[in-house]
Design an enzyme around this catalytic site. Structure first.
Site, mmCIF file in Angstrom:
data_model
loop_
_atom_site.group_PDB
_atom_site.id
_atom_site.type_symbol
_atom_site.label_atom_id
_atom_site.label_comp_id
_atom_site.label_asym_id
_atom_site.label_seq_id
_atom_site.Cartn_x
_atom_site.Cartn_y
_atom_site.Cartn_z
ATOM 1 N N PHE A 86 0.860 -1.179 0.000
ATOM 2 C CA PHE A 86 0.000 0.000 0.000
ATOM 3 C C PHE A 86 0.901 1.234 0.000
ATOM 4 C CE2 PHE A 86 -2.925 3.184 1.746
ATOM 5 C CZ PHE A 86 -3.992 3.009 0.894
ATOM 6 N N ASP A 125 2.801 -5.647 7.797
ATOM 7 C CA ASP A 125 1.624 -4.789 7.834
ATOM 8 C C ASP A 125 0.406 -5.702 7.701
ATOM 9 O OD1 ASP A 125 -0.578 -3.207 7.222
ATOM 10 O OD2 ASP A 125 0.592 -1.762 6.054
ATOM 11 N N TYR A 163 -10.008 -0.189 11.160
ATOM 12 C CA TYR A 163 -11.293 0.238 10.576
ATOM 13 C C TYR A 163 -11.750 -0.660 9.439
ATOM 14 C CZ TYR A 163 -7.799 2.810 7.774
ATOM 15 O OH TYR A 163 -6.704 3.159 7.033
ATOM 16 N N LYS A 164 -10.951 -1.674 9.114
ATOM 17 C CA LYS A 164 -11.354 -2.600 8.053
ATOM 18 C C LYS A 164 -12.093 -3.786 8.681
ATOM 19 C CE LYS A 164 -7.370 -1.223 5.216
ATOM 20 N NZ LYS A 164 -8.068 -0.615 4.070
ATOM 21 N N ARG A 190 -12.980 -4.334 -6.673
ATOM 22 C CA ARG A 190 -12.510 -5.059 -5.502
ATOM 23 C C ARG A 190 -13.684 -5.422 -4.603
ATOM 24 N NH1 ARG A 190 -8.261 -2.448 -1.183
ATOM 25 N NH2 ARG A 190 -10.053 -1.127 -0.817
#
Lengths: 394, 394
Positions: free
Chosen positions: A110, A181, A206-207, A353
């Site tokens: 990312f 990560d 938050y995912k 996605r």
């Protein structure tokens, strides 16, 4: 243990396949925010640091996250953002290998992880190099000049899963420090940090952890090396005695040394409430459910939408909890899909996605989503001009 | 315009003299948090970045803070914690003076500012020095070897106020960069950053701005130097095109380059609601009201409690919006006071600290607080054993 759909507030008419970007609202979260704001802050005011135990909230939440990622109690500190946590891990790792000058990542990481590395290198202003080969070439590039290997386990676009144990072993074999990560791993796939032997791990909440927009991040340090960690971001909440107000920094004798400033109590309270839904969840069960959902989705979409190309590994063991399809008009198609209640997201240049969160998705959702996607694609519904204008956030 | 007490939820029976540590709850804050959580997050989910304009929230809140500190629109970025913002300002300032090696602060600065400097120096690993003379000696120590002067305008213990304009001018006269920490200034005293000419300012929003526990911090950059700022914490939200997912960092062409990770939307929403109470407040009016309250408090306490010694400048022009008294048994006395509804706080070793927030305090509150303090001191109520045990957070 699954499903736990009844524990979430999901909007009527929505099939949410974007929990890999922002998880849905757990039922207890709003009430907890109200309690924190009106009772604790409103009534207790400054006393709430003690009376509502705000002061230990970052640690308590950290322990709950630790339980999901195979980390012992006290090894996970929470707060800040994932970008900040990347910087902390990376800066500390470089200090542990002072004679080496290479940070190895991959070009599917990312971007913010790579940006933070670039910012750190520019700050240190020595001859450090950031290498970003393709993900499949990373293992071969773990050589004895590498100070630190920093990888995101699950690729944010394709869902491709790195082999945490094997790569960590290779890093250690050449004397490099390993940072994982877990942005798309925590709450998505079984993670065993202790077994991996990795020195550091970072992630966001938050995912798949459903902590809400801008929920705090976390950082893990392998307990036996905590005392070797030199915090670059040496904030007072990471001090051994924050309220002694000493002029000199002395790091806490635990992972807490990677805390920085005053913790975001409202967001941490919401995250703490969100962690309740994980009680009794076995990550192996979750993984099996996730794989069943993603396999079903691939099968349905490939049967219904031949113009879409799978952009994720076909082997479910090689994927995290998401699946992507490439489609030239992916942006518009995703807007058309969202307009019809199926929410996934889009990543440039052409990736549609879809995330799979078995806590609140079942097979019926997946089939219904595939049916709607079929309509959008086969009837060219994405051609409507209203789906062409890009929003500020894609 | 003052008072605005009706806009706050203040607990019955409490006189709150600790708004310099954690401000009280503005009436709109809880409702706003509910809206953000249940409607925006709950119903809009990921779409809320666009539909609820979460993406511009950090900037909108920054503009509202800018208006209170004499800064133009677009010059203040919000997010993270004050410690992080100190690090960002300091790292960028050092890059602007590559041939100099001294960071000058004072020994009354809030410890985390000094700790962050120490962490940065250790990260850069060159021969930087952090000098921390007494506050009154700072001006004389602004010499041509100083790269950056970093000061907190209002001393967190004594309330002593640095002369922002004069010190900034002196710093610039020797070619140093100036960073002001406005933790105890924003919303407390009139600040005119533009007039000061300072390059950077940082601050927090949970004190006089009433943003709630762990509310986001802010950072100001003088607009004409934005393009010279090299962000150490080069996060994706500070990238010129965050959603283009480029592998290389390119900073935004504005103060936004000092944003880092995903913004804490829930806390930012609460802070945004808290900023509503500032509509129509003239900072000069507020300053006059603050000085009247603090002068009244000093007069009352000195008349009633001769064993307490003023630990703040006697000249109201030389103080921020707080007053401290030294008392050997200050910790216990503060506990006894809090137990009777008068909430101030304590800073080691012997400082009883009282903050004055004219938005929700009036003269009657001050006299009542002094009466209760008189009881605690003259009747030795602080000697009760229950007031001797220290809490984790003092």
């Amino acid at each position: 243990m699954l499903p736990k759909k009844h524990l979430f507030d999901i909007p009527a008419g929505v099939i949410y396949l974007d929990g890999n970007s922002l998880g849905v609202l757990p039922k207890g979260a709003a009430e907890r925010a109200q309690k924190t704001i009106t009772q604790e802050w409103g009534q207790e005011l400054i006393r709430a640091w003690n009376t509502a135990d705000w002061i230990s909230l970052p640690q308590r939440v950290g322990d709950r996250i630790a339980a999901l990622i195979g980390a012992p109690e006290g090894s996970v500190a929470t707060g800040d953002t994932l970008s900040i946590k990347v910087y902390q891990a990376l800066a500390a790792a470089l200090k542990m290998r002072p004679d080496r000058r290479v940070i190895l990542s991959d070009n599917g990481n990312f971007p913010t992880d790579l940006y933070m590395a670039q910012g750190l290198i520019n700050t240190i202003d020595k001859d450090y190099a950031l290498r970003t080969p393709a993900a499949e070439d990373v293992v071969d590039q773990i050589t004895e000049d590498v100070a630190v290997v920093m990888l995101t386990q699950v690729d944010y676009r394709s869902g491709r899963l790195h082999d945490m144990k094997a790569i960590t072993a290779k890093a250690h074999a050449v004397g490099a420090v390993m940072i994982w990560d877990l942005a798309h791993s925590a709450g998505a796939v079984p993670v065993d940090l202790t077994a991996s032997g990795a020195e550091f791990a970072v992630g966001c909440s938050y995912k798949y952890l459903n902590g809400g927009p801008g929920a705090p991040a976390f950082i893990y340090v392998r307990p036996d090396i905590v005392h070797d960690v030199q915090p670059a971001l040496a904030g007072w909440m990471g001090h051994d005695a924050p309220f002694a107000m000493e002029l000199g920094y002395r790091p806490a004798m635990s992972t807490e040394r990677l805390r920085v400033g005053t913790p975001p109590i409202v967001q941490l309270s919401v995250l703490d409430a969100a962690m309740d839904v994980w009680e009794g969840v076995d990550m192996q069960d979750l993984r099996r459910a996730s794989q069943a959902l993603s396999e079903l989705f691939i099968q349905e979409v490939e049967a219904r939408c031949p113009t879409l190309t799978l952009a994720s590994p076909r082997d479910p063991e090689a994927r995290g909890s998401q699946v992507s399809f490439a489609f030239e008009h992916g942006y518009a198609a995703m807007q058309a899909l969202i307009d019809r209640g199926v929410i996934g997201d889009f990543r440039a240049p052409d990736t549609m996605r879809f995330g799979f969160t078995p806590l609140y998705l079942d097979a019926a959702d997946i089939v219904a989503a595939a049916e709607i996607l079929e309509e959008v694609i086969t009837q060219n519904l994405w051609q409507d001009p209203k789906y062409q204008t890009k929003s500020r956030v894609t």
